[in-house]
Design a protein around this motif. Structure first.
Motif, PDB file in Angstrom:
ATOM      1  N   LEU A  67      73.078 146.932  22.141  1.00 47.00           N
ATOM      2  CA  LEU A  67      72.785 145.588  22.634  1.00 47.00           C
ATOM      3  C   LEU A  67      72.782 145.521  24.153  1.00 47.00           C
ATOM      4  O   LEU A  67      72.148 144.638  24.733  1.00 47.00           O
ATOM      5  N   CYS A  85      75.815 139.000  26.115  1.00 51.74           N
ATOM      6  CA  CYS A  85      74.665 139.253  25.244  1.00 51.74           C
ATOM      7  C   CYS A  85      74.771 138.447  23.953  1.00 51.74           C
ATOM      8  O   CYS A  85      73.785 137.874  23.476  1.00 51.74           O
ATOM      9  N   ALA A  86      75.985 138.393  23.390  1.00 50.79           N
ATOM     10  CA  ALA A  86      76.201 137.615  22.166  1.00 50.79           C
ATOM     11  C   ALA A  86      75.947 136.129  22.404  1.00 50.79           C
ATOM     12  O   ALA A  86      75.349 135.444  21.565  1.00 50.79           O
ATOM     13  N   SER A 122      73.940 134.900  24.526  1.00 53.44           N
ATOM     14  CA  SER A 122      72.500 134.715  24.760  1.00 53.44           C
ATOM     15  C   SER A 122      71.685 134.839  23.484  1.00 53.44           C
ATOM     16  O   SER A 122      70.486 134.542  23.495  1.00 53.44           O
ATOM     17  N   ASN A 123      72.319 135.297  22.410  1.00 50.31           N
ATOM     18  CA  ASN A 123      71.635 135.466  21.128  1.00 50.31           C
ATOM     19  C   ASN A 123      72.444 134.783  20.026  1.00 50.31           C
ATOM     20  O   ASN A 123      72.989 135.446  19.139  1.00 50.31           O
ATOM     21  N   THR A 183      71.661 131.648  14.389  1.00 41.46           N
ATOM     22  CA  THR A 183      70.959 130.461  13.892  1.00 41.46           C
ATOM     23  C   THR A 183      70.485 130.623  12.449  1.00 41.46           C
ATOM     24  O   THR A 183      70.361 129.644  11.727  1.00 41.46           O
ATOM     25  N   PRO A 213      69.101 137.477  10.376  1.00 34.86           N
ATOM     26  CA  PRO A 213      69.107 138.070  11.715  1.00 34.86           C
ATOM     27  C   PRO A 213      70.491 138.046  12.360  1.00 34.86           C
ATOM     28  O   PRO A 213      70.817 138.927  13.161  1.00 34.86           O
ATOM     29  N   ALA A 214      71.297 137.045  12.010  1.00 36.41           N
ATOM     30  CA  ALA A 214      72.655 136.987  12.569  1.00 36.41           C
ATOM     31  C   ALA A 214      73.498 138.158  12.095  1.00 36.41           C
ATOM     32  O   ALA A 214      74.266 138.742  12.868  1.00 36.41           O
ATOM     33  N   PHE A 273      72.396 141.270  13.897  1.00 37.35           N
ATOM     34  CA  PHE A 273      72.963 141.282  15.244  1.00 37.35           C
ATOM     35  C   PHE A 273      74.458 141.571  15.191  1.00 37.35           C
ATOM     36  O   PHE A 273      74.985 142.333  16.020  1.00 37.35           O
ATOM     37  N   TYR A 296      81.252 135.114  16.172  1.00 37.30           N
ATOM     38  CA  TYR A 296      79.805 135.050  16.359  1.00 37.30           C
ATOM     39  C   TYR A 296      79.137 134.282  15.218  1.00 37.30           C
ATOM     40  O   TYR A 296      78.183 133.525  15.434  1.00 37.30           O
TER      41      TYR A 296
END
Length: 365
Positions: free
Chosen positions: A162, A251-252, A254-255, A258, A262-263, A266, A295
């Motif tokens: 990441l 980074c976390a 910024s992403n 949702t 994809p979560a 990540f 997260y």
């Protein structure tokens, strides 16, 4: 029927020491690690669990023999009639249908001398008519061949997915410094709790959560590690830990999470990168779990960390550290909870916190 009792044989205790133990279904791997120690070699259990994905019922014969080859151990399948003759030549690995395993070392009169992973005392005298010797799935005579590929580990710098790996993250590893630290740290009396949930996605919150694991030892908990460490790879240098952790947390942020799929993809990378940074001397895996939970919080879900097999989790983390994230992502997805799990330990028992009992039946069942 006579009970299993501690053996008074000092020679075996001195030669074998204590078997590392994590879970029942990894007991066979504990025995193989113990046999290496018996043979004059040495490897930690955590360095072996990435060889193959051990299922919840323990490794089958084919997988067990594969792991043995990787460790440089010839494993010859035995019948029950061959057991006595095989023991005269060396230890025998006995695996039960339940997944538990023990290492038979010798026969003395009517008893077997055996090493029992996870038992209060490692070396025990086991009556020949003991329940533990029933419901056997396999017997293997063991022969050490002088080392296998898994013992000839080539260390490399950890890979981050990441955030970029920077030249300043490289450090110098000293085996003697780590040995001295382990000797000092193992002598400390430490009562550990689960880390507190993160109050925010920040380095300050990470340190506060880590401190909550063992507030009585502020020299080691709530602070970044002061020595360089390695496992399958070299972790980030001590001087760059705050910088690397801050970059990962940014980074976390910024992403944000949702959508679930994809979560989780990540989150797998987030956990692996955190463990590759390895900011603490102890508790990094638990802190990685807390980080993933934080997260995923915006989605109203968490991971049921109680349900994860430590050995299976280790295996998929090792695969993910090489860029293969599918297994770890599927493992997280299979254990998603729509609410926070009931409070309790998020790690399974280790060899240091197995409760003593009058017998080992509950362990081996």
């Amino acid at each position: 029927m006579r009970e299993i009792v501690e053996s008074g044989n000092l020679l075996y205790r001195e030669r074998l020491g204590t078997l590392e133990f994590r879970e029942k279904h990894s007991a066979a791997i504990s025995c193989l690690c113990g046999y290496l120690k018996w043979s004059g070699a040495s490897i930690r259990l955590d360095s072996v669990v990435d060889i193959a994905p051990v299922p919840a019922v323990g490794p089958d014969i084919r997988m067990l023999q594969f792991i043995g080859r990787r460790l440089g151990i010839r494993m010859r399948l035995l019948s029950r009639d061959d057991l006595q003759a095989a023991l005269e030549a060396g230890p025998v690995l006995l695996q039960r249908e339940s997944g538990y395993a023990l290492l038979l070392l010798a026969r003395e009169n009517e008893d077997f001398i055996a090493a029992l992973p996870g038992a209060p005392k490692t070396i025990n005298s086991v009556p020949a008519d003991s329940d533990i010797l029933e419901q056997v799935s396999s017997l293997h005579a063991l022969e050490y061949l002088g080392g296998g590929p898994a013992l000839r580990r080539h260390y490399r710098a950890a890979k981050l997915f990441l955030i970029p790996w920077k030249r300043t993250y490289f450090g110098t590893y000293s085996g003697q410094v780590v040995t001295d630290f382990n000797r000092e740290f193992s002598r400390l009396k430490r009562t550990q709790a689960d880390p507190a949930p993160l109050s925010s996605m920040s380095c300050k919150a990470m340190l506060a959560s880590h401190r909550s694991i063992c507030p009585s030892l502020p020299r080691y908990f709530g602070v970044y590690r002061r020595i360089n460490l390695r496992r399958a790879s070299l972790f980030v240098d001590v001087k760059s830990l705050p910088q690397a952790l801050d970059a990962l947390l940014r980074c976390a942020l910024s992403n944000p999470a949702t959508q679930l799929k994809p979560a989780l993809e990540f989150a797998s990378r987030l956990m692996v990168d955190f463990l590759s940074i390895h900011p603490f001397v102890n508790g990094n895996r638990r802190m990685g779990m807390v980080l993933v939970s934080k997260y995923l919080e915006p989605l109203g879900v968490d991971i049921d960390w109680h349900a994860l097999s430590r050995v299976e989790c280790y295996y998929w983390i090792r695969c993910a550290s090489k860029g293969h994230f599918g297994g770890l992502t599927r493992l997280l997805h299979a254990n998603v909870l729509s609410r926070k799990p009931v409070a309790g330990p998020i790690v399974v028992q280790s060899d240091s916190d197995i409760a003593c009992s009058d017998s080992v039946r509950s362990l081996t069942a």
